[in-house]
Design a protein around this motif. Structure first.
Motif, PDB file in Angstrom:
ATOM      1  N   PRO A  58       0.837  -1.200   0.000  1.00 30.89           N
ATOM      2  CA  PRO A  58       0.000   0.000   0.000  1.00 30.89           C
ATOM      3  C   PRO A  58       0.879   1.260   0.000  1.00 30.89           C
ATOM      4  O   PRO A  58       1.906   1.322   0.664  1.00 30.89           O
ATOM      5  CB  PRO A  58      -0.793  -0.108   1.306  1.00 30.89           C
ATOM      6  CG  PRO A  58      -0.838  -1.579   1.596  1.00 30.89           C
ATOM      7  CD  PRO A  58       0.490  -2.102   1.116  1.00 30.89           C
ATOM      8  N   GLY A  59       0.465   2.235  -0.790  1.00 31.67           N
ATOM      9  CA  GLY A  59       1.218   3.480  -0.901  1.00 31.67           C
ATOM     10  C   GLY A  59       2.343   3.405  -1.927  1.00 31.67           C
ATOM     11  O   GLY A  59       2.945   4.418  -2.251  1.00 31.67           O
ATOM     12  N   THR A  61       3.942   1.443  -5.770  1.00 30.51           N
ATOM     13  CA  THR A  61       3.488   1.201  -7.142  1.00 30.51           C
ATOM     14  C   THR A  61       3.790  -0.240  -7.531  1.00 30.51           C
ATOM     15  O   THR A  61       4.736  -0.850  -7.027  1.00 30.51           O
ATOM     16  CB  THR A  61       4.162   2.147  -8.160  1.00 30.51           C
ATOM     17  OG1 THR A  61       5.569   1.956  -8.108  1.00 30.51           O
ATOM     18  CG2 THR A  61       3.817   3.595  -7.891  1.00 30.51           C
ATOM     19  N   VAL A 102      -9.432  -0.668  -6.248  1.00 30.46           N
ATOM     20  CA  VAL A 102      -8.484   0.242  -6.905  1.00 30.46           C
ATOM     21  C   VAL A 102      -9.195   0.757  -8.155  1.00 30.46           C
ATOM     22  O   VAL A 102      -9.581  -0.026  -9.027  1.00 30.46           O
ATOM     23  CB  VAL A 102      -7.155  -0.451  -7.269  1.00 30.46           C
ATOM     24  CG1 VAL A 102      -6.260   0.492  -8.062  1.00 30.46           C
ATOM     25  CG2 VAL A 102      -6.442  -0.946  -6.011  1.00 30.46           C
ATOM     26  N   GLU A 106      -6.382   5.202 -10.845  1.00 26.82           N
ATOM     27  CA  GLU A 106      -5.162   4.986 -10.062  1.00 26.82           C
ATOM     28  C   GLU A 106      -4.179   4.063 -10.786  1.00 26.82           C
ATOM     29  O   GLU A 106      -3.164   3.657 -10.233  1.00 26.82           O
ATOM     30  CB  GLU A 106      -5.542   4.411  -8.689  1.00 26.82           C
ATOM     31  CG  GLU A 106      -6.372   5.405  -7.887  1.00 26.82           C
ATOM     32  CD  GLU A 106      -7.013   4.817  -6.654  1.00 26.82           C
ATOM     33  OE1 GLU A 106      -6.906   5.464  -5.598  1.00 26.82           O
ATOM     34  OE2 GLU A 106      -7.619   3.726  -6.735  1.00 26.82           O
ATOM     35  N   ASN A 165      -0.901   2.632  -8.933  1.00 24.31           N
ATOM     36  CA  ASN A 165      -0.588   3.482  -7.784  1.00 24.31           C
ATOM     37  C   ASN A 165      -1.454   2.969  -6.632  1.00 24.31           C
ATOM     38  O   ASN A 165      -2.601   3.381  -6.483  1.00 24.31           O
ATOM     39  CB  ASN A 165      -0.878   4.947  -8.113  1.00 24.31           C
ATOM     40  CG  ASN A 165      -0.027   5.406  -9.288  1.00 24.31           C
ATOM     41  OD1 ASN A 165       1.184   5.482  -9.190  1.00 24.31           O
ATOM     42  ND2 ASN A 165      -0.672   5.683 -10.407  1.00 24.31           N
ATOM     43  N   PRO A 167      -3.406   2.470  -3.513  1.00 19.72           N
ATOM     44  CA  PRO A 167      -3.856   3.383  -2.460  1.00 19.72           C
ATOM     45  C   PRO A 167      -3.294   2.972  -1.096  1.00 19.72           C
ATOM     46  O   PRO A 167      -3.142   1.778  -0.810  1.00 19.72           O
ATOM     47  CB  PRO A 167      -5.383   3.249  -2.491  1.00 19.72           C
ATOM     48  CG  PRO A 167      -5.684   2.774  -3.878  1.00 19.72           C
ATOM     49  CD  PRO A 167      -4.536   1.893  -4.250  1.00 19.72           C
ATOM     50  N   LEU A 168      -2.990   3.946  -0.273  1.00 17.67           N
ATOM     51  CA  LEU A 168      -2.405   3.711   1.039  1.00 17.67           C
ATOM     52  C   LEU A 168      -3.335   2.899   1.946  1.00 17.67           C
ATOM     53  O   LEU A 168      -2.879   2.116   2.782  1.00 17.67           O
ATOM     54  CB  LEU A 168      -2.055   5.047   1.704  1.00 17.67           C
ATOM     55  CG  LEU A 168      -1.230   4.989   2.975  1.00 17.67           C
ATOM     56  CD1 LEU A 168       0.083   4.239   2.757  1.00 17.67           C
ATOM     57  CD2 LEU A 168      -0.952   6.398   3.481  1.00 17.67           C
ATOM     58  N   ASP A 169      -4.649   3.026   1.749  1.00 18.21           N
ATOM     59  CA  ASP A 169      -5.596   2.304   2.596  1.00 18.21           C
ATOM     60  C   ASP A 169      -5.985   0.924   2.049  1.00 18.21           C
ATOM     61  O   ASP A 169      -6.897   0.278   2.560  1.00 18.21           O
ATOM     62  CB  ASP A 169      -6.858   3.144   2.841  1.00 18.21           C
ATOM     63  CG  ASP A 169      -7.638   3.409   1.559  1.00 18.21           C
ATOM     64  OD1 ASP A 169      -7.131   3.127   0.447  1.00 18.21           O
ATOM     65  OD2 ASP A 169      -8.781   3.900   1.660  1.00 18.21           O
ATOM     66  N   SER A 170      -5.285   0.439   0.993  1.00 19.31           N
ATOM     67  CA  SER A 170      -5.595  -0.871   0.419  1.00 19.31           C
ATOM     68  C   SER A 170      -5.276  -1.993   1.390  1.00 19.31           C
ATOM     69  O   SER A 170      -4.321  -1.907   2.170  1.00 19.31           O
ATOM     70  CB  SER A 170      -4.783  -1.092  -0.863  1.00 19.31           C
ATOM     71  OG  SER A 170      -5.174  -0.175  -1.850  1.00 19.31           O
TER      72      SER A 170
END
Length: 184
Positions: A58-59, A61, A102, A106, A165, A167-170
């Motif tokens: 997460p966050g 690539t 996602v 993104e 990309n 997501p940080l909350d994935s």
């Protein structure tokens, strides 16, 4: 004298028969009008059935190549121009909660240069370099590759890269979606 006339008449008749019986002289050449038909074909795109882009945190690539995408134009047109486009669906894991989603926006798409072309005209990648990568969308088609001008048949193959990309909350899981190429 009568005999001489008869002989002369007989000789003339024999010569005439010989002349009439002689074979006809052939012409030095002759022509044949010949035709054939060039059939109009189709405009098609073929893309890989599946692709695994790899994994990442997460966050971060995740970058991977989709595999060869090929447009084949056998329309036999006097203007063999076409545009290949790409879209994507939402990528989801598990139950599809927001943390398991996602969005196409993104994920960046980079066509890169053609790996093979045939025919005449101009072949142009939608995103020639990694710096030109553009976000996919679920509602808007992104140009992947174009061909302009030229006549008759042509084809182009490229191996696009996707940059996810994450997501940080994935949350952890295998995310699945669909990337669709079309050509017109």
């Amino acid at each position: 004298m009568r005999t001489a006339k008869t002989c002369l008449a007989a000789a003339a008749a024999a010569a005439m028969v010989g002349f009439l019986a002689a074979p006809a002289a052939a012409a030095p050449d002759d022509t044949t009008t010949t035709t054939f038909e060039v059939l109009a074909g189709t405009l098609d795109v073929v893309a890989p059935t599946t692709a695994d882009l790899g994994s990442g945190a997460p966050g971060g690539t995740i970058t991977g190549q989709l595999g060869d995408v090929t447009v084949t134009d056998s329309r036999a047109s006097d203007d063999a121009s076409w545009t290949a486009s790409v879209t994507a669906t939402v990528f989801q894991a598990g139950g599809g909660s927001p943390a398991e989603t996602v969005l196409p926006e993104e994920i960046d798409y980079w066509s890169g240069a053609a790996t093979a072309t045939s025919g005449n005209g101009t072949f142009t990648p939608g995103q020639a370099t990694a710096g030109d990568a553009a976000a996919l969308s679920s509602g808007t088609q992104l140009t992947a590759f174009t061909h302009s001008g030229g006549t008759g048949g042509n084809s182009a193959t490229w191996n696009p890269a996707l940059v996810v990309n994450v997501p940080l909350d994935s949350i952890a899981g295998v995310y699945t979606g669909t990337v669709t190429h079309s050509v017109a």
